[in-house]
Scaffold this active site. Structure first.
Site, PDB file in Angstrom:
ATOM      1  CB  CYS A 232       6.928 -37.844  38.441  1.00  0.00           C
ATOM      2  SG  CYS A 232       8.027 -37.110  39.653  1.00  0.00           S
TER       3      CYS A 232
ATOM      4  CG  HIS B 274       8.144 -36.648  34.697  1.00  0.00           C
ATOM      5  ND1 HIS B 274       7.706 -35.477  35.266  1.00  0.00           N
ATOM      6  CD2 HIS B 274       9.073 -37.163  35.557  1.00  0.00           C
ATOM      7  CE1 HIS B 274       8.340 -35.303  36.426  1.00  0.00           C
ATOM      8  NE2 HIS B 274       9.171 -36.304  36.610  1.00  0.00           N
TER       9      HIS B 274
ATOM     10  CG  ASN C 277      10.819 -33.493  38.506  1.00  0.00           C
ATOM     11  OD1 ASN C 277       9.595 -33.422  38.402  1.00  0.00           O
ATOM     12  ND2 ASN C 277      11.454 -34.626  38.760  1.00  0.00           N
TER      13      ASN C 277
HETATM   14  N1  ACO Z   1      25.796 -29.430  43.194  1.00  0.00           N
HETATM   15  C1  ACO Z   1      27.075 -29.817  43.188  1.00  0.00           C
HETATM   16  N2  ACO Z   1      27.434 -31.092  43.412  1.00  0.00           N
HETATM   17  C2  ACO Z   1      26.472 -31.982  43.649  1.00  0.00           C
HETATM   18  C3  ACO Z   1      25.120 -31.633  43.686  1.00  0.00           C
HETATM   19  C4  ACO Z   1      24.798 -30.288  43.442  1.00  0.00           C
HETATM   20  N3  ACO Z   1      23.524 -29.854  43.431  1.00  0.00           N
HETATM   21  N4  ACO Z   1      24.384 -32.732  43.940  1.00  0.00           N
HETATM   22  C5  ACO Z   1      25.253 -33.747  44.066  1.00  0.00           C
HETATM   23  N5  ACO Z   1      26.512 -33.301  43.913  1.00  0.00           N
HETATM   24  C6  ACO Z   1      27.752 -34.046  43.977  1.00  0.00           C
HETATM   25  C7  ACO Z   1      27.634 -35.287  44.819  1.00  0.00           C
HETATM   26  O1  ACO Z   1      27.785 -34.979  46.180  1.00  0.00           O
HETATM   27  C8  ACO Z   1      28.738 -36.123  44.280  1.00  0.00           C
HETATM   28  O2  ACO Z   1      29.948 -35.692  44.856  1.00  0.00           O
HETATM   29  P1  ACO Z   1      31.060 -36.746  45.327  1.00  0.00           P
HETATM   30  O3  ACO Z   1      31.463 -37.454  44.073  1.00  0.00           O
HETATM   31  O4  ACO Z   1      32.110 -35.876  45.918  1.00  0.00           O
HETATM   32  O5  ACO Z   1      30.373 -37.634  46.304  1.00  0.00           O
HETATM   33  C9  ACO Z   1      28.811 -35.755  42.808  1.00  0.00           C
HETATM   34  O6  ACO Z   1      28.092 -34.522  42.689  1.00  0.00           O
HETATM   35  C10 ACO Z   1      28.172 -36.782  41.905  1.00  0.00           C
HETATM   36  O7  ACO Z   1      26.920 -37.150  42.454  1.00  0.00           O
HETATM   37  P2  ACO Z   1      26.007 -38.151  41.713  1.00  0.00           P
HETATM   38  O8  ACO Z   1      24.753 -38.341  42.497  1.00  0.00           O
HETATM   39  O9  ACO Z   1      26.764 -39.376  41.282  1.00  0.00           O
HETATM   40  O10 ACO Z   1      25.660 -37.284  40.401  1.00  0.00           O
HETATM   41  P3  ACO Z   1      24.925 -37.755  39.125  1.00  0.00           P
HETATM   42  O11 ACO Z   1      25.755 -37.481  37.953  1.00  0.00           O
HETATM   43  O12 ACO Z   1      24.316 -39.100  39.270  1.00  0.00           O
HETATM   44  O13 ACO Z   1      23.713 -36.727  39.078  1.00  0.00           O
HETATM   45  C11 ACO Z   1      21.373 -36.581  39.610  1.00  0.00           C
HETATM   46  C12 ACO Z   1      22.769 -36.648  40.159  1.00  0.00           C
HETATM   47  C13 ACO Z   1      21.236 -35.353  38.753  1.00  0.00           C
HETATM   48  C14 ACO Z   1      20.397 -36.503  40.771  1.00  0.00           C
HETATM   49  C15 ACO Z   1      21.130 -37.863  38.775  1.00  0.00           C
HETATM   50  O14 ACO Z   1      21.405 -39.014  39.508  1.00  0.00           O
HETATM   51  C16 ACO Z   1      19.747 -37.936  38.261  1.00  0.00           C
HETATM   52  O15 ACO Z   1      19.412 -37.238  37.343  1.00  0.00           O
HETATM   53  N6  ACO Z   1      18.921 -38.830  38.831  1.00  0.00           N
HETATM   54  C17 ACO Z   1      17.528 -38.925  38.501  1.00  0.00           C
HETATM   55  C18 ACO Z   1      16.811 -38.409  39.651  1.00  0.00           C
HETATM   56  C19 ACO Z   1      15.662 -37.528  39.292  1.00  0.00           C
HETATM   57  O16 ACO Z   1      15.613 -36.796  38.321  1.00  0.00           O
HETATM   58  N7  ACO Z   1      14.702 -37.606  40.152  1.00  0.00           N
HETATM   59  C20 ACO Z   1      13.547 -36.834  40.026  1.00  0.00           C
HETATM   60  C21 ACO Z   1      12.396 -37.527  40.620  1.00  0.00           C
HETATM   61  S1  ACO Z   1      12.082 -39.001  39.765  1.00  0.00           S
HETATM   62  C22 ACO Z   1      11.533 -38.532  38.363  1.00  0.00           C
HETATM   63  O17 ACO Z   1      11.012 -37.451  38.239  1.00  0.00           O
HETATM   64  C23 ACO Z   1      11.644 -39.454  37.252  1.00  0.00           C
END
Ligand code: ACO
Length: 326
Positions: free
Chosen positions: A113, A253, A283
């Site tokens: 990224c 980003h 993204n």
């Molecule tokens: N739809 C529904 N539920 C979902 C989904 C989905 N698409 N994805 C995950 N869940 C569920 C999980 O299974 C979990 O369920 P559980 O509690 O029963 O186990 C619950 O939602 C919570 O999951 P978390 O991973 O804790 O959710 P979080 O609030 O952390 O959000 C996310 C996840 C959006 C990926 C977050 O961690 C994030 O934004 N991380 C940054 C990652 C990113 O943007 N990466 C991109 C590449 S790096 C970059 O570009 C900088």
């Protein structure tokens, strides 16, 4: 002093749009979950036959047209991508051929990224050193082809697209004022694609394991991303003797809205200083910043002398910033 100035911007995203409601049809997710956790509403995806070099070429053509520069005038093409058409040769070479940029060197930069900002730094430095006059810098990705479309943790987050800028040597106060690049390879498994390089080669077992897909531990990435993006933004401002008050537009980003909000807050930027389009594109990795830059430029939002703070974080880990006087 010779500096690299952005004289043209261009972007291109595939026509096909997939909304959150479209994803609901084949994985266990919801528009509400995706919107509140990420800010994403829809993303553009390639169709069969569309490749990274096609998106990159279209974006580049638009940037060249705006700059009024012919492909034959370009000295160098750098493409930031982790989803090139082939493992090698570089996608930049395909773009070079498509454009007919017969006088240009061409290579890819692999910084996920942060790829566009790494490529921008390389192009700007080559101009500042007097080794090039006109450089095409592109960020282009087709992430949809390395996503596991049955993994709701990752597939909802990403989209395909490309953005490009033309850099030209200029004297005066405009241009890329500084760039700062950082990396930490010790945590690469928090965000990476295990196969297929020389460490994990193609095999039936590796494919069954899904080694060819993007892997991410979202929570861990979130924390490091916010901290690193805030730090490298401050480094850019300090290096130029500026503060957040000097920033007309922060173009981060576009990973997801919560990373953007948390980063902007940590830096001390107001909402009206931050550009957001993650809702419409998701993204697109190395393409997010040049797509956003092209949008604001074509919308007439940039005035001569405006200070733009560009900031990215991605797999590697890599992170980077650039300060630009428009
Ligand atoms: N739809 C529904 N539920 C979902 C989904 C989905 N698409 N994805 C995950 N869940 C569920 C999980 O299974 C979990 O369920 P559980 O509690 O029963 O186990 C619950 O939602 C919570 O999951 P978390 O991973 O804790 O959710 P979080 O609030 O952390 O959000 C996310 C996840 C959006 C990926 C977050 O961690 C994030 O934004 N991380 C940054 C990652 C990113 O943007 N990466 C991109 C590449 S790096 C970059 O570009 C900088």
């Amino acid at each position: 002093m010779i500096r690299a100035r952005i004289t043209g911007t261009g972007s291109y995203v595939p026509d096909k749009v997939a909304t959150n409601f479209d994803l609901e049809k084949f994985i266990d997710t919801s528009d509400e979950w995706i919107r509140t956790r990420t800010g994403i509403v829809e993303r553009h995806l390639v169709v069969e036959g569309e490749n990274t070099s096609d998106l990159a070429t279209r974006a580049a053509q638009r940037a060249l047209e705006m700059a009024g520069v012919a492909p034959t005038e370009i000295d160098l093409i750098i493409v930031g991508t982790i989803t090139g058409d082939y493992p090698w040769p570089a996608t930049a070479c395909i773009v070079q051929s498509n454009l007919g940029a017969v006088n240009a060197g061409a290579y890819d930069v692999s910084a996920a990224c942060s790829g566009f900002l790494y490529a921008l730094a390389a192009g700007a430095d080559r101009i500042a050193a007097g080794n090039a006059r006109k450089v095409l810098v592109i960020g282009a990705e087709v992430l949809s082809r390395i996503l596991d479309w049955s993994d709701r943790n990752t597939c909802v987050l990403f989209g395909d697209g490309a953005g490009a800028v033309v850099l030209e040597a200029c004297e005066g106060d405009q241009g890329i004022l500084s760039s700062h690049l950082y990396a930490d390879g010790s945590q690469l498994e928090l965000l990476y694609q295990p196969g297929f390089g020389t460490r994990i080669t193609p095999s039936a077992e590796a494919i069954a394991r899904g080694d060819h897909y993007l892997k991410m531990q979202g929570n861990e990435v979130f924390k490091v991303a916010v901290r690193s993006m805030a730090e490298v933004a401050k480094i850019a401002l300090d290096a130029n003797g500026m503060t957040t008050e000097d920033v007309n537009l922060f173009i981060p980003h576009q990973a997801n809205i919560r990373i953007l909000d948390a980063t902007a807050k940590r830096i001390g930027l107001r909402d009206d200083q931050v550009y957001v389009n993650v809702d419409r594109f998701g993204n697109t990795s190395g393409a997010t910043i040049p797509i956003a830059l092209d949008e604001v430029n074509r919308a007439g939002r940039l005035k001569r002398g405006d200070i733009l703070l560009l900031d990215a974080f991605g797999g590697g880990f890599t992170w980077a910033s650039a300060l630009v006087r428009w």
